[in-house]
Write an enzyme that holds these catalytic residues in place. Structure first.
Site, short mmCIF file in Angstrom:
data_model
loop_
_atom_site.label_atom_id
_atom_site.label_comp_id
_atom_site.label_asym_id
_atom_site.label_seq_id
_atom_site.Cartn_x
_atom_site.Cartn_y
_atom_site.Cartn_z
N PHE A 56 0.83 -1.20 0.00
CA PHE A 56 0.00 0.00 0.00
C PHE A 56 0.87 1.25 0.00
O PHE A 56 1.86 1.33 0.74
CB PHE A 56 -0.87 0.08 1.26
CG PHE A 56 -1.81 -1.06 1.47
CD1 PHE A 56 -3.10 -1.02 0.98
CD2 PHE A 56 -1.41 -2.17 2.21
CE1 PHE A 56 -3.99 -2.06 1.21
CE2 PHE A 56 -2.28 -3.22 2.44
CZ PHE A 56 -3.58 -3.16 1.94
N ASP A 57 0.47 2.24 -0.78
CA ASP A 57 0.96 3.60 -0.57
C ASP A 57 0.35 4.13 0.73
O ASP A 57 -0.63 3.56 1.25
CB ASP A 57 0.57 4.46 -1.77
CG ASP A 57 1.08 5.88 -1.66
OD1 ASP A 57 2.14 6.10 -1.06
OD2 ASP A 57 0.39 6.78 -2.16
N GLY A 58 0.91 5.24 1.24
CA GLY A 58 0.40 5.80 2.49
C GLY A 58 -0.63 6.89 2.28
O GLY A 58 -1.84 6.65 2.39
#
Length: 303
Positions: A161-163
């Protein structure tokens, strides 16, 4: 007793995300749905090749066993019901126990996400993804031409996941867009102990955390945070996850380095990011999906 999906991790997925229907989709997008139906019917006994999200679905379904059905996968497709027969037959061919589906013949299928209580919606159709996100469902536009997942980790579901604007709100990204990197770093350092609000994929991360804790010895979940953040902005991200009582297995603070090669080494079954540039880079190495949320996906000049 009434049938219910309560307590399960529910993944709603389009037929193009699960299977490779790109050749058939060419006819569909030309508006010749009868020719499309004929082609799918002619190929009824020919299993479709696995699509970009096939590995993710296959591994998640492996969390089910004789004692508990922990994961439910539902087809949610703009295909017609006739073409739906080939989708189900293809799933059966690969041993995917998928029993439920809605086929809407070109109409938006996302409206069925609410009664499904879906934890994730994957589709190649951007408008459906945006509508799902607006309805509060974690959703991503799959890139059907993404590299397929590695088969090196058969007993792990690996998800990256990106943040900001994915797991977290886009609060910090707004500062970066408006004031630049230096202001972003200062803002995040000053708020290191203040948890970020949840982003659109926080509910999915929570559901995966529950699945891991309730899961089977034969399958596990491995998660990674892959973000352009770097020190000192890393601390707020870590403390936010701690505040949520959620652990990720790996965290990559890349300081703007291209994510694709790092993801290639992690070998996820899927990667989620809100910026198309990152997705296009990642899709050369791993299965990837665009989360069309946050300020990076608003039209220029939008407040």
């Amino acid at each position: 007793m009434a049938v219910t999906l309560d307590g399960k991790l529910v993944v709603a997925i389009s037929s193009r995300a699960l299977f490779d229907f790109e050749e058939e989709n060419h006819l569909f997008e030309q508006g010749d749905d009868k020719a499309y139906m004929r082609l799918q019917l002619d190929r009824l006994d020919t299993p479709a090749a696995p699509g970009v999200a096939f590995s993710l679905v296959h591994k998640l379904l492996a969390f089910n066993d004789a004692h508990a059905q922990r994961v439910e996968v539902v087809i949610l497709s703009r295909n017609d019901p006739v073409s739906g027969m080939r989708v189900f037959r293809s799933a059966q061919h690969y041993g995917l126990p998928i029993q439920r589906g809605s086929f809407t013949r070109g109409q938006p299928p996302w409206r069925y996400l609410r009664p499904l209580r879906a934890n994730l919606f994957l589709s190649a159709h951007l408008a459906d993804v945006r509508a799902a996100l607006d309805a509060g469902v974690p959703a991503a536009q799959v890139y059907p031409t993404s590299v397929r997942a590695s088969d090196a980790h058969p007993h792990e579901v690996r998800i990256a996941f990106d943040g900001d604007a994915v797991l977290f709100s886009d609060e910090a990204e707004r500062v970066y867009q408006a004031q630049g990197l230096s202001a972003f770093q200062s803002h995040e350092a000053s708020k290191a102990s203040t948890p970020l609000e949840g982003g659109p994929f926080k509910p999915l991360l929570e559901a995966l955390h529950r699945l891991q804790s309730e899961g089977t010895p034969m399958m596990r979940v491995r998660t990674a945070l892959v973000t352009a953040r770097s020190a000192p902005a890393h601390e707020r991200a870590i403390r936010t996850l701690m505040n949520w009582n959620i652990e990720v297995d790996e965290a990559m603070f890349l300081g703007g380095l291209p994510k694709g090669e790092f993801l290639r080494e992690f070998e996820p079954d899927f990667f989620f990011d809100d910026q198309t540039g990152h997705i296009e880079s990642a899709a050369q190495h791993v299965p990837a999906g665009h989360v069309a949320s946050g300020i990076a996906n608003q039209p220029k000049g939008h407040p």
